[in-house]
Design an enzyme around this catalytic site. Sequence first.
Site, PDB file in Angstrom:
ATOM      1  N   TRP A  11       0.765  -1.189  -0.039  1.00  0.00           N
ATOM      2  CA  TRP A  11       0.068   0.046   0.197  1.00  0.00           C
ATOM      3  C   TRP A  11       0.836   1.264  -0.210  1.00  0.00           C
ATOM      4  O   TRP A  11       0.655   2.346  -0.751  1.00  0.00           O
ATOM      5  CB  TRP A  11      -1.019  -0.056   1.338  1.00  0.00           C
ATOM      6  CG  TRP A  11      -2.042   0.914   1.181  1.00  0.00           C
ATOM      7  CD1 TRP A  11      -2.420   1.375   2.272  1.00  0.00           C
ATOM      8  CD2 TRP A  11      -2.864   1.443   0.022  1.00  0.00           C
ATOM      9  NE1 TRP A  11      -3.614   2.484   1.827  1.00  0.00           N
ATOM     10  CE2 TRP A  11      -3.903   2.382   0.594  1.00  0.00           C
ATOM     11  CE3 TRP A  11      -2.735   1.164  -1.335  1.00  0.00           C
ATOM     12  CZ2 TRP A  11      -4.928   3.006  -0.332  1.00  0.00           C
ATOM     13  CZ3 TRP A  11      -3.666   1.934  -2.186  1.00  0.00           C
ATOM     14  CH2 TRP A  11      -4.762   2.803  -1.476  1.00  0.00           C
ATOM     15  N   ARG A  33      12.664   0.415   6.323  1.00  0.00           N
ATOM     16  CA  ARG A  33      13.564   0.133   7.409  1.00  0.00           C
ATOM     17  C   ARG A  33      14.638  -0.859   6.809  1.00  0.00           C
ATOM     18  O   ARG A  33      15.715  -1.130   7.284  1.00  0.00           O
ATOM     19  CB  ARG A  33      13.309  -0.298   8.585  1.00  0.00           C
ATOM     20  CG  ARG A  33      12.380  -1.821   8.476  1.00  0.00           C
ATOM     21  CD  ARG A  33      12.108  -2.284   9.822  1.00  0.00           C
ATOM     22  NE  ARG A  33      10.735  -1.508  10.346  1.00  0.00           N
ATOM     23  CZ  ARG A  33      10.800  -0.822  11.479  1.00  0.00           C
ATOM     24  NH1 ARG A  33      12.056  -0.690  12.064  1.00  0.00           N
ATOM     25  NH2 ARG A  33       9.875  -0.208  12.056  1.00  0.00           N
ATOM     26  N   LYS A 110      -5.848   0.555   8.791  1.00  0.00           N
ATOM     27  CA  LYS A 110      -7.173   0.296   9.027  1.00  0.00           C
ATOM     28  C   LYS A 110      -7.360  -0.689  10.184  1.00  0.00           C
ATOM     29  O   LYS A 110      -6.642  -1.915  10.004  1.00  0.00           O
ATOM     30  CB  LYS A 110      -7.984  -0.243   7.939  1.00  0.00           C
ATOM     31  CG  LYS A 110      -7.974   0.797   6.785  1.00  0.00           C
ATOM     32  CD  LYS A 110      -8.698   0.310   5.462  1.00  0.00           C
ATOM     33  CE  LYS A 110      -8.698   1.079   4.236  1.00  0.00           C
ATOM     34  NZ  LYS A 110      -9.151   0.448   3.276  1.00  0.00           N
ATOM     35  N   LYS A 199     -15.279  -3.288   8.563  1.00  0.00           N
ATOM     36  CA  LYS A 199     -15.435  -4.090   7.197  1.00  0.00           C
ATOM     37  C   LYS A 199     -14.500  -5.267   7.034  1.00  0.00           C
ATOM     38  O   LYS A 199     -14.558  -6.109   6.371  1.00  0.00           O
ATOM     39  CB  LYS A 199     -15.326  -3.045   6.220  1.00  0.00           C
ATOM     40  CG  LYS A 199     -13.804  -2.453   6.053  1.00  0.00           C
ATOM     41  CD  LYS A 199     -12.901  -3.109   5.036  1.00  0.00           C
ATOM     42  CE  LYS A 199     -11.636  -2.452   5.144  1.00  0.00           C
ATOM     43  NZ  LYS A 199     -10.591  -2.991   4.173  1.00  0.00           N
ATOM     44  N   ARG A 263      -7.236  -9.961   1.210  1.00  0.00           N
ATOM     45  CA  ARG A 263      -6.695 -11.068   2.136  1.00  0.00           C
ATOM     46  C   ARG A 263      -7.773 -11.476   3.163  1.00  0.00           C
ATOM     47  O   ARG A 263      -7.695 -12.711   3.681  1.00  0.00           O
ATOM     48  CB  ARG A 263      -5.364 -10.261   2.726  1.00  0.00           C
ATOM     49  CG  ARG A 263      -4.299 -10.005   1.784  1.00  0.00           C
ATOM     50  CD  ARG A 263      -3.099  -9.694   2.426  1.00  0.00           C
ATOM     51  NE  ARG A 263      -3.159  -8.601   3.199  1.00  0.00           N
ATOM     52  CZ  ARG A 263      -2.994  -7.310   2.594  1.00  0.00           C
ATOM     53  NH1 ARG A 263      -2.817  -7.168   1.323  1.00  0.00           N
ATOM     54  NH2 ARG A 263      -3.153  -6.128   3.378  1.00  0.00           N
ATOM     55  N   VAL A 287      -0.379  -8.831   5.876  1.00  0.00           N
ATOM     56  CA  VAL A 287      -1.134  -8.772   7.017  1.00  0.00           C
ATOM     57  C   VAL A 287      -2.739  -8.438   6.864  1.00  0.00           C
ATOM     58  O   VAL A 287      -3.081  -8.150   5.601  1.00  0.00           O
ATOM     59  CB  VAL A 287      -0.787  -7.194   7.772  1.00  0.00           C
ATOM     60  CG1 VAL A 287      -1.787  -7.189   8.861  1.00  0.00           C
ATOM     61  CG2 VAL A 287       0.501  -7.387   8.250  1.00  0.00           C
ATOM     62  N   GLU A 289      -5.831  -7.541   8.349  1.00  0.00           N
ATOM     63  CA  GLU A 289      -6.212  -6.683   9.745  1.00  0.00           C
ATOM     64  C   GLU A 289      -7.437  -7.174  10.328  1.00  0.00           C
ATOM     65  O   GLU A 289      -7.450  -6.920  11.533  1.00  0.00           O
ATOM     66  CB  GLU A 289      -6.157  -5.262   9.231  1.00  0.00           C
ATOM     67  CG  GLU A 289      -4.991  -4.377   8.733  1.00  0.00           C
ATOM     68  CD  GLU A 289      -4.032  -4.175   9.842  1.00  0.00           C
ATOM     69  OE1 GLU A 289      -4.291  -4.722  11.178  1.00  0.00           O
ATOM     70  OE2 GLU A 289      -3.061  -3.424   9.701  1.00  0.00           O
TER      71      GLU A 289
END
Length: 340
Positions: A11, A33, A110, A199, A263, A287, A289
């Site tokens: 993203w 990083r 999110k 959501k 996902r 991930v 979320e």
Amino acid sequence: MKVTLLGAGAWGTAMAVQAARHLHAEDVCLWSRNAEQLQAMAKSGENHLYLPGIPLPKNLLLESDFAAAVKRLGSDDLLVIATPMSGLAQTMALVLQVAQHPLNIIWLCKGLEPATALLPHQVVERENHLHGRGLKHAFGALSGPSFAREVGAGMPCALTVASTSEQLCKSVQAAFHHDNMRVYSSDDLVGVELGGAVKNVLAIAAGIGDGLKLGLNARAAVLTRGLAEMMRLVKAAGGKSETCMGLTGVGDLILTATGDLSRNRRVGLELAAGKSLDQILSSLGHVAEGVLCAAAVGDLAKRLNVDMPITAVMGEVLAAKLTPKEALKKLMGRDPKMEV
């Protein structure tokens, strides 16, 4: 204006590409990083790890020095935190320690903080209280129905920036509202953030329904009644329930619950197929979320005395307290009631 994005995942990379298509040479900086990742990106011209096949604009600046990435910005520029929700607190703390003057800061993540059930802006407020040093930064969230791959490819997309700062909203629109992306503004930070959190949990539920082959009628019921849960929670938390009828509510819900790139939907599909959550998460590579914040959404609902049955059973499924079929039976066995 200059833009720095912190986090070179899918993203963050997609939004860096979007900004760099419009702004001038080296106006857009993408920080990671992982210096080796940045070297590979510079060499190949794309983010093979998270967004393969999407070319990076040649004017995009890649940076591994965190302080340099933040300090390059002036008070009229824009800092974008593109980490997952789990990295928001630490990243914000570092930003506040490095910042030398007030900044315009938005986040793309999110969800809720799992341990505290705090919304992203509440996490930011906490960190600002601890590390802000009295500087008056402007804060906001950028959210809406958006898959990184489609944004990176320049396909049409509409998002919403939420902030109490009108100037911050204008800065975000100046950075990203061009070509095939529209950016709307809102002052309902609570509604925008909660929509983005709930959501994801509902998308897992929709994926389970599809995986169990319950049919399109069942999917429509999950999305509609799930939207009602979202609206109740937003109103109880101090947001505007009508925000849920926009991009960051029903728009993002439809995308995440039905899109093959989702996902969270994939988690639901694979849970329905009998896979364990550990197996699913180890194969995702990114991930999801909804998995991380389902329990926190449930905790917030209990704290605010909001009835959220779909969200509650999803928490039980993810905690391995219910199987998907048991969750279905529990939901379908509820007593009849008025729809509104």
